[in-house]
Design a protein around this motif. Structure first.
Motif, mmCIF file in Angstrom:
data_model
loop_
_atom_site.group_PDB
_atom_site.id
_atom_site.type_symbol
_atom_site.label_atom_id
_atom_site.label_comp_id
_atom_site.label_asym_id
_atom_site.label_seq_id
_atom_site.Cartn_x
_atom_site.Cartn_y
_atom_site.Cartn_z
ATOM 1 N N ILE A 97 -33.259 -11.512 4.937
ATOM 2 C CA ILE A 97 -34.297 -11.446 5.682
ATOM 3 C C ILE A 97 -35.290 -11.833 4.433
ATOM 4 O O ILE A 97 -36.678 -12.499 4.173
ATOM 5 C CB ILE A 97 -35.532 -9.981 6.211
ATOM 6 C CG1 ILE A 97 -34.244 -10.282 7.023
ATOM 7 C CG2 ILE A 97 -36.439 -10.105 6.670
ATOM 8 C CD1 ILE A 97 -34.480 -10.581 8.126
ATOM 9 N N ALA A 98 -35.492 -11.304 3.093
ATOM 10 C CA ALA A 98 -36.843 -11.410 2.448
ATOM 11 C C ALA A 98 -36.734 -12.901 1.254
ATOM 12 O O ALA A 98 -37.306 -13.444 1.423
ATOM 13 C CB ALA A 98 -36.181 -10.546 1.064
ATOM 14 N N ASP A 99 -35.449 -13.027 1.778
ATOM 15 C CA ASP A 99 -35.160 -14.289 1.255
ATOM 16 C C ASP A 99 -35.778 -15.560 2.077
ATOM 17 O O ASP A 99 -36.655 -16.832 1.512
ATOM 18 C CB ASP A 99 -33.320 -14.933 1.029
ATOM 19 C CG ASP A 99 -33.261 -15.703 -0.083
ATOM 20 O OD1 ASP A 99 -33.843 -15.765 -1.028
ATOM 21 O OD2 ASP A 99 -32.863 -17.318 -0.012
ATOM 22 N N GLN A 100 -35.414 -15.380 3.808
ATOM 23 C CA GLN A 100 -36.272 -16.383 4.408
ATOM 24 C C GLN A 100 -37.639 -15.860 4.893
ATOM 25 O O GLN A 100 -38.760 -16.858 5.061
ATOM 26 C CB GLN A 100 -35.865 -15.563 5.987
ATOM 27 C CG GLN A 100 -34.189 -16.395 6.134
ATOM 28 C CD GLN A 100 -33.867 -15.578 7.534
ATOM 29 O OE1 GLN A 100 -34.836 -15.264 8.727
ATOM 30 N NE2 GLN A 100 -32.913 -14.402 7.404
ATOM 31 N N LEU A 101 -38.150 -15.031 4.458
ATOM 32 C CA LEU A 101 -39.953 -14.665 3.774
ATOM 33 C C LEU A 101 -39.960 -15.512 2.928
ATOM 34 O O LEU A 101 -41.981 -15.566 2.843
ATOM 35 C CB LEU A 101 -39.940 -13.511 4.131
ATOM 36 C CG LEU A 101 -39.530 -12.339 5.595
ATOM 37 C CD1 LEU A 101 -39.972 -10.601 4.904
ATOM 38 C CD2 LEU A 101 -41.016 -12.897 6.440
#
Length: 284
Positions: free
Chosen positions: A257-261
């Motif tokens: 999720i952090a990578d996507q954000l």
């Protein structure tokens, strides 16, 4: 999985209920957390997700916890730093911080945190006795982690103004009301905090503030974008908030999720968020 390596997880916990109760774990929603979470379990999850170092953060306002965490850090190369707890209002807080640094693993003490979110006074950080404690934290060369609720953000900004020599690290974006979709006054207040150069923010704890029925990167984007724009990659760092995050997602999912954000950033900026900022702030 992102395939990213060398990640620094700037925020996680461990606990052993046979050593000490975690009295904040109450009710059916938190029931999955009412078990032991060990460094060994963390290591399996973290290393599989590409994490190389971590920052272990206090969970309860009990003096005995910090020495235990320092000893854990001394015995495990995964834990690079500890954010502990001590009573900031005690007159001899400077001596206590010095004592902690002389304990086994004391070299890993890099910050202090208090559960300000539980204080009824929204201006608790501005009390004279607390200000003396914050000055002692700064003098010791440590940072101060802020675990606060949105209505306490103005006091955080005022405290950061009054202590320009102390780095304040905002945990969990200041816990915005992601579940309701509201952004104000949180967004305005978090920007005011970010305007001060001695402030940093953790991209952490977002999932547990969201609506678990619709949790995912999409609903988190407005909040992630706000802190990205306010702090910039050089003052933003990734934190898993493990094991609390397991209420809504696995460790690997939180990293994803952090990578996507952060996918719209260039690789250098993402490296700052996933390792560079935490390495500097916590002296890893």
């Amino acid at each position: 999985m992102t395939g990213r390596t060398g990640i620094v997880d700037a925020h996680h916990h461990v606990w052993d209920l046979s050593v000490r109760d975690q009295d904040w774990i109450e009710g059916p929603e938190l029931a999955p957390l009412r078990r032991n979470f060990t460094v060994e379990e963390l290591a399996r999850e973290a290393r599989a997700a590409g994490v190389a170092r971590t920052v272990l953060v206090q969970t309860v306002t009990v003096a005995e916890e910090t020495p235990e965490f320092l000893a854990l850090a001394e015995g495990d190369e995964l834990i690079g730093a500890v954010v502990g707890w001590t009573d900031l209002t005690r007159p001899d807080v400077a001596d206590e911080l010095a004592r902690l640094r002389e304990l086994p693993g004391g070299r890993h003490l890099r910050g202090v945190r208090h559960q300000v979110q539980g204080e009824p006074d929204p201006r608790w950080l501005l009390r004279e006795d607390v200000r003396r404690g914050l000055a002692a934290v700064a003098e010791a060369g440590l940072v101060y982690d802020l675990v606060v609720l949105p209505h306490q953000l103005p006091a955080c900004a005022r405290a950061a103004e009054r202590h320009p020599g102390l780095t304040f690290v905002l945990d969990h974006l200041g816990k915005p009301p992601i579940g309701t979709g509201e952004r104000e006054p949180w967004a305005t207040d978090v920007r005011a905090l970010a305007a001060l150069p001695n402030t940093v923010c953790k991209l952490s704890g977002m999932g547990t503030e969201a609506d678990p029925r619709s949790w995912g990167a999409g609903g988190l984007v407005p909040y992630g974008d706000t802190v990205l724009e306010a702090f910039g990659p050089g003052r933003l760092m990734f934190g898993s908030d493990w094991p609390v995050c397991t209420l809504v997602a696995s460790y690997a999912e939180v990293v994803d999720i952090a990578d996507q954000l952060t996918e719209k950033l260039d690789e250098g900026e993402r490296e700052e968020i996933f390792s560079g900022t935490a390495t500097r702030v916590y002296g890893l």
